[in-house]
Design a protein around this motif. Sequence first.
Motif, PDB file in Angstrom:
ATOM      1  N   UNK A 119       0.839  -1.203   0.000  1.00  0.00           N
ATOM      2  CA  UNK A 119       0.000   0.000   0.000  1.00  0.00           C
ATOM      3  C   UNK A 119       0.876   1.256   0.000  1.00  0.00           C
ATOM      4  N   UNK A 120       1.902   1.246   0.850  1.00  0.00           N
ATOM      5  CA  UNK A 120       2.770   2.412   0.995  1.00  0.00           C
ATOM      6  C   UNK A 120       3.493   2.720  -0.310  1.00  0.00           C
ATOM      7  N   UNK A 121       4.072   1.696  -0.919  1.00  0.00           N
ATOM      8  CA  UNK A 121       4.776   1.900  -2.185  1.00  0.00           C
ATOM      9  C   UNK A 121       3.819   2.423  -3.260  1.00  0.00           C
ATOM     10  N   UNK A 122       2.644   1.829  -3.345  1.00  0.00           N
ATOM     11  CA  UNK A 122       1.664   2.258  -4.339  1.00  0.00           C
ATOM     12  C   UNK A 122       1.278   3.718  -4.124  1.00  0.00           C
ATOM     13  N   UNK A 123       1.030   4.088  -2.870  1.00  0.00           N
ATOM     14  CA  UNK A 123       0.648   5.469  -2.562  1.00  0.00           C
ATOM     15  C   UNK A 123       1.748   6.462  -2.873  1.00  0.00           C
ATOM     16  N   UNK A 128       4.062  10.682  -6.508  1.00  0.00           N
ATOM     17  CA  UNK A 128       5.116  11.162  -7.406  1.00  0.00           C
ATOM     18  C   UNK A 128       4.543  11.461  -8.791  1.00  0.00           C
ATOM     19  N   UNK A 129       3.673  10.574  -9.286  1.00  0.00           N
ATOM     20  CA  UNK A 129       3.025  10.797 -10.585  1.00  0.00           C
ATOM     21  C   UNK A 129       2.180  12.062 -10.540  1.00  0.00           C
ATOM     22  N   UNK A 130       1.490  12.277  -9.429  1.00  0.00           N
ATOM     23  CA  UNK A 130       0.647  13.457  -9.277  1.00  0.00           C
ATOM     24  C   UNK A 130       1.479  14.742  -9.272  1.00  0.00           C
ATOM     25  N   UNK A 131       2.667  14.677  -8.664  1.00  0.00           N
ATOM     26  CA  UNK A 131       3.520  15.863  -8.559  1.00  0.00           C
ATOM     27  C   UNK A 131       4.292  16.156  -9.842  1.00  0.00           C
ATOM     28  N   UNK A 132       4.813  15.105 -10.478  1.00  0.00           N
ATOM     29  CA  UNK A 132       5.760  15.299 -11.584  1.00  0.00           C
ATOM     30  C   UNK A 132       5.253  14.780 -12.929  1.00  0.00           C
ATOM     31  N   UNK A 133       4.026  14.288 -12.973  1.00  0.00           N
ATOM     32  CA  UNK A 133       3.498  13.775 -14.221  1.00  0.00           C
ATOM     33  C   UNK A 133       3.724  12.278 -14.358  1.00  0.00           C
ATOM     34  N   UNK A 134       3.197  11.725 -15.448  1.00  0.00           N
ATOM     35  CA  UNK A 134       3.253  10.271 -15.676  1.00  0.00           C
ATOM     36  C   UNK A 134       4.647   9.868 -16.136  1.00  0.00           C
ATOM     37  N   UNK A 135       5.570   9.874 -15.193  1.00  0.00           N
ATOM     38  CA  UNK A 135       6.968   9.530 -15.481  1.00  0.00           C
ATOM     39  C   UNK A 135       7.198   8.039 -15.282  1.00  0.00           C
ATOM     40  N   UNK A 136       7.961   7.445 -16.181  1.00  0.00           N
ATOM     41  CA  UNK A 136       8.432   6.087 -15.962  1.00  0.00           C
ATOM     42  C   UNK A 136       9.724   6.140 -15.149  1.00  0.00           C
ATOM     43  N   UNK A 145       2.424  -2.601  -8.238  1.00  0.00           N
ATOM     44  CA  UNK A 145       2.045  -2.654  -6.825  1.00  0.00           C
ATOM     45  C   UNK A 145       0.576  -3.054  -6.670  1.00  0.00           C
ATOM     46  N   UNK A 146      -0.262  -2.618  -7.575  1.00  0.00           N
ATOM     47  CA  UNK A 146      -1.664  -3.039  -7.547  1.00  0.00           C
ATOM     48  C   UNK A 146      -1.771  -4.549  -7.735  1.00  0.00           C
ATOM     49  N   UNK A 147      -0.949  -5.094  -8.627  1.00  0.00           N
ATOM     50  CA  UNK A 147      -0.932  -6.533  -8.847  1.00  0.00           C
ATOM     51  C   UNK A 147      -0.433  -7.262  -7.601  1.00  0.00           C
ATOM     52  N   UNK A 148       0.596  -6.701  -6.952  1.00  0.00           N
ATOM     53  CA  UNK A 148       1.113  -7.312  -5.726  1.00  0.00           C
ATOM     54  C   UNK A 148       0.036  -7.356  -4.650  1.00  0.00           C
ATOM     55  N   UNK A 149      -0.704  -6.273  -4.521  1.00  0.00           N
ATOM     56  CA  UNK A 149      -1.795  -6.248  -3.550  1.00  0.00           C
ATOM     57  C   UNK A 149      -2.859  -7.295  -3.893  1.00  0.00           C
ATOM     58  N   UNK A 150      -3.079  -7.521  -5.171  1.00  0.00           N
ATOM     59  CA  UNK A 150      -4.073  -8.522  -5.565  1.00  0.00           C
ATOM     60  C   UNK A 150      -3.606  -9.923  -5.179  1.00  0.00           C
ATOM     61  N   UNK A 162     -10.354 -10.921   6.670  1.00  0.00           N
ATOM     62  CA  UNK A 162     -10.654  -9.610   6.073  1.00  0.00           C
ATOM     63  C   UNK A 162      -9.377  -8.914   5.624  1.00  0.00           C
ATOM     64  N   UNK A 163      -9.444  -8.338   4.411  1.00  0.00           N
ATOM     65  CA  UNK A 163      -8.257  -7.674   3.874  1.00  0.00           C
ATOM     66  C   UNK A 163      -8.100  -6.299   4.521  1.00  0.00           C
ATOM     67  N   UNK A 164      -6.878  -5.937   4.961  1.00  0.00           N
ATOM     68  CA  UNK A 164      -6.671  -4.644   5.641  1.00  0.00           C
ATOM     69  C   UNK A 164      -6.984  -3.459   4.733  1.00  0.00           C
ATOM     70  N   UNK A 165      -7.481  -2.401   5.344  1.00  0.00           N
ATOM     71  CA  UNK A 165      -7.723  -1.164   4.608  1.00  0.00           C
ATOM     72  C   UNK A 165      -6.421  -0.384   4.450  1.00  0.00           C
ATOM     73  N   UNK A 166      -6.405   0.501   3.473  1.00  0.00           N
ATOM     74  CA  UNK A 166      -5.206   1.304   3.184  1.00  0.00           C
ATOM     75  C   UNK A 166      -5.071   2.434   4.210  1.00  0.00           C
ATOM     76  N   UNK A 167      -4.027   2.335   5.042  1.00  0.00           N
ATOM     77  CA  UNK A 167      -3.735   3.357   6.046  1.00  0.00           C
ATOM     78  C   UNK A 167      -2.385   4.031   5.763  1.00  0.00           C
ATOM     79  N   UNK A 168      -1.957   3.981   4.493  1.00  0.00           N
ATOM     80  CA  UNK A 168      -0.591   4.407   4.162  1.00  0.00           C
ATOM     81  C   UNK A 168      -0.412   5.920   4.103  1.00  0.00           C
ATOM     82  N   UNK A 169      -1.497   6.676   3.996  1.00  0.00           N
ATOM     83  CA  UNK A 169      -1.382   8.114   3.747  1.00  0.00           C
ATOM     84  C   UNK A 169      -0.532   8.814   4.805  1.00  0.00           C
TER      85      UNK A 169
END
Length: 234
Positions: A119-123, A128-136, A145-150, A162-169
């Motif tokens: 969750x933390x890595x994904x967030x 970073x994408x939000x701040x600097x654009x869709x950078x690779x 990371x979404x796949x890893x969470x799946x 029960x799957x934990x909720x995202x508390x990474x913020x």
Amino acid sequence: MKRKENTVNSKKHNILLIMMTLVAVFTLSLATGCASVEDPETEEPTVSVPVEEGADTAPDAFVPENPKPTVDHNVDSDPEPLKEEELALSPEGYGAIGALLDQDLSLADMLMYAVEDEYLAHGEYLEIIDLFGAERPYTNIARSEEMHLSFLREVYASYDMPFPEDQSEAHLIVPENLLEAARTGVQAEIDNIAMYEKFMSYDLPENIYNVFDALKKGSDSHLLAFQKQVDRLE
């Protein structure tokens, strides 16, 4: 009489040669014309090669919307139930840092720390994408990371947990520039890899070991991509 007949035969032969020549020219012209026209029905399709998980690619490279895993995680849909002590939760922190500090890990602790760190890595990568654009490689790795969470969600579901909720913020690290972002990514992946290596040193159910191994291999790839970014930006 014979001479006249020979003359007629010669004329017929010449006419036949002319006709054959015309047919050959027409056929060659038709073939050449067809070759010069693109037929959308028969044109060979362009084959796009999926980008390896976390790879730093050229801007025009094909990136799948839902990248396939590079390794098989082999989740058992009907595993043996966990024992009471394996389900006990006693976290010492959050994510990989908490896991590396924890000296009394239950299986539930490991799964919780793994989910928190993914969750933390994904967030962080979305920030970073939000701040600097869709950078690779951030766009590719955020999807990974979404796949890893799946993968982890499948494990929780297989044990009817029960799957934990995202508390990474509250734990996000916001970088000031792309170089700092890449360095943050390097350290985050190093910690993530160390966490999974620690988990795999325990006697685990095979299906959970396979998931942790798959996630670690994904992070190995991410680490290489971030190290490449640091080298490029320094």
